[in-house]
Scaffold this motif. Sequence first.
Motif, mmCIF file in Angstrom:
data_model
loop_
_atom_site.group_PDB
_atom_site.id
_atom_site.type_symbol
_atom_site.label_atom_id
_atom_site.label_comp_id
_atom_site.label_asym_id
_atom_site.label_seq_id
_atom_site.Cartn_x
_atom_site.Cartn_y
_atom_site.Cartn_z
ATOM 1 N N ALA A 35 94.847 21.866 28.063
ATOM 2 C CA ALA A 35 94.504 21.901 28.968
ATOM 3 C C ALA A 35 93.458 22.618 28.713
ATOM 4 O O ALA A 35 92.655 23.452 28.984
ATOM 5 C CB ALA A 35 95.561 21.579 30.305
ATOM 6 N N MET A 36 95.150 24.142 27.973
ATOM 7 C CA MET A 36 94.556 25.728 28.562
ATOM 8 C C MET A 36 93.449 25.644 26.938
ATOM 9 O O MET A 36 92.026 26.652 27.553
ATOM 10 C CB MET A 36 95.637 26.800 28.012
ATOM 11 C CG MET A 36 94.530 27.634 27.956
ATOM 12 S SD MET A 36 96.490 29.144 27.713
ATOM 13 C CE MET A 36 96.443 29.381 26.055
ATOM 14 N N VAL A 37 94.012 24.933 25.822
ATOM 15 C CA VAL A 37 92.796 25.204 24.723
ATOM 16 C C VAL A 37 91.594 24.616 25.253
ATOM 17 O O VAL A 37 90.111 24.931 25.011
ATOM 18 C CB VAL A 37 93.665 24.314 23.685
ATOM 19 C CG1 VAL A 37 92.294 24.327 22.376
ATOM 20 C CG2 VAL A 37 94.297 25.971 23.034
ATOM 21 N N GLY A 38 91.644 23.208 26.139
ATOM 22 C CA GLY A 38 89.818 22.389 26.465
ATOM 23 C C GLY A 38 89.553 23.574 27.326
ATOM 24 O O GLY A 38 88.045 23.703 26.823
ATOM 25 N N GLU A 39 89.885 24.022 27.746
ATOM 26 C CA GLU A 39 89.460 25.298 28.992
ATOM 27 C C GLU A 39 88.653 26.655 28.044
ATOM 28 O O GLU A 39 88.037 27.140 28.786
ATOM 29 C CB GLU A 39 90.036 25.587 29.945
ATOM 30 C CG GLU A 39 90.514 24.589 31.216
ATOM 31 C CD GLU A 39 91.237 24.917 32.256
ATOM 32 O OE1 GLU A 39 91.504 26.452 32.306
ATOM 33 O OE2 GLU A 39 92.255 24.266 32.208
ATOM 34 N N LEU A 40 89.661 27.102 27.129
ATOM 35 C CA LEU A 40 89.200 28.147 25.853
ATOM 36 C C LEU A 40 87.372 27.872 25.388
ATOM 37 O O LEU A 40 86.819 28.230 25.286
ATOM 38 C CB LEU A 40 90.472 28.453 25.599
ATOM 39 C CG LEU A 40 91.320 29.514 25.914
ATOM 40 C CD1 LEU A 40 92.971 29.637 24.832
ATOM 41 C CD2 LEU A 40 91.208 30.309 27.274
ATOM 42 N N LEU A 41 87.853 27.085 24.661
ATOM 43 C CA LEU A 41 87.143 26.025 24.049
ATOM 44 C C LEU A 41 85.708 25.515 24.795
ATOM 45 O O LEU A 41 84.825 24.783 24.222
ATOM 46 C CB LEU A 41 87.526 25.364 22.876
ATOM 47 C CG LEU A 41 88.852 25.699 21.835
ATOM 48 C CD1 LEU A 41 89.465 24.828 20.905
ATOM 49 C CD2 LEU A 41 88.408 27.387 21.508
ATOM 50 N N SER A 42 85.553 25.468 25.879
ATOM 51 C CA SER A 42 84.633 24.727 26.748
ATOM 52 C C SER A 42 83.187 25.185 26.070
ATOM 53 O O SER A 42 83.454 26.310 26.571
ATOM 54 C CB SER A 42 84.880 24.644 28.194
ATOM 55 O OG SER A 42 83.587 24.435 28.633
ATOM 56 N N GLY A 43 82.373 23.705 26.003
ATOM 57 C CA GLY A 43 81.466 24.624 25.761
ATOM 58 C C GLY A 43 80.508 25.185 23.859
ATOM 59 O O GLY A 43 80.208 25.554 24.344
ATOM 60 N N ILE A 44 82.093 24.705 23.125
ATOM 61 C CA ILE A 44 81.157 25.469 22.264
ATOM 62 C C ILE A 44 81.236 24.302 20.965
ATOM 63 O O ILE A 44 82.172 23.870 21.438
ATOM 64 C CB ILE A 44 82.669 26.665 21.389
ATOM 65 C CG1 ILE A 44 82.606 27.898 22.885
ATOM 66 C CG2 ILE A 44 82.865 26.979 20.717
ATOM 67 C CD1 ILE A 44 84.503 28.315 22.428
ATOM 68 N N PRO A 45 80.709 24.285 20.365
ATOM 69 C CA PRO A 45 80.373 23.558 19.732
ATOM 70 C C PRO A 45 81.132 23.455 18.423
ATOM 71 O O PRO A 45 82.137 23.993 18.328
ATOM 72 C CB PRO A 45 78.953 23.187 18.768
ATOM 73 C CG PRO A 45 78.458 24.679 19.900
ATOM 74 C CD PRO A 45 79.659 25.291 20.454
#
Length: 154
Positions: free
Chosen positions: A122-132
């Motif tokens: 979940a944390m990694v998902g949020e950290l990488l959110s919006g990055i292609p």
Amino acid sequence: MRDQFTAEGAIVLDNAFGYWVARVYLASRAEMYRRFRAHGVEITPEQWMVLVRLWEQEGVTQTHLAGRTFRDVPTMSRILALMERDGLVARREDPTDRRARLVYLTARGRHLQKALSSEARAMVGELLSGIPEDDLLVTRRTLQRILANIEPER
């Protein structure tokens, strides 16, 4: 990224690659502490890396773990001592080499895998959110190439 130096040779820290790598590392480390603490678990990122390696394969030597987590053997011994104190791992004598100690997860160490892995995802998902995805792949390849420039023999 080469704009981290002016024509006169001054350093522009806000443009420095290492500065941003360090900032991301420190911020993600703090976020990991916060999230794991919410699960009642106080572990360091170094201990997290050991847990992940042991979830992959346990019953390995401290020396093996040190190499797989980029730590020296004395540091790994201290990390494992704290993890043993906290009931996450157990160290046992290697039956084939009395000088070596094999590291195993305890029931508590195994039990944490599901909750902490889900939290890390979940944390990694949020950290990488919006990055292609293509940008992320380029970033990883770039970091790997930089590391190869620093450590060419590895």
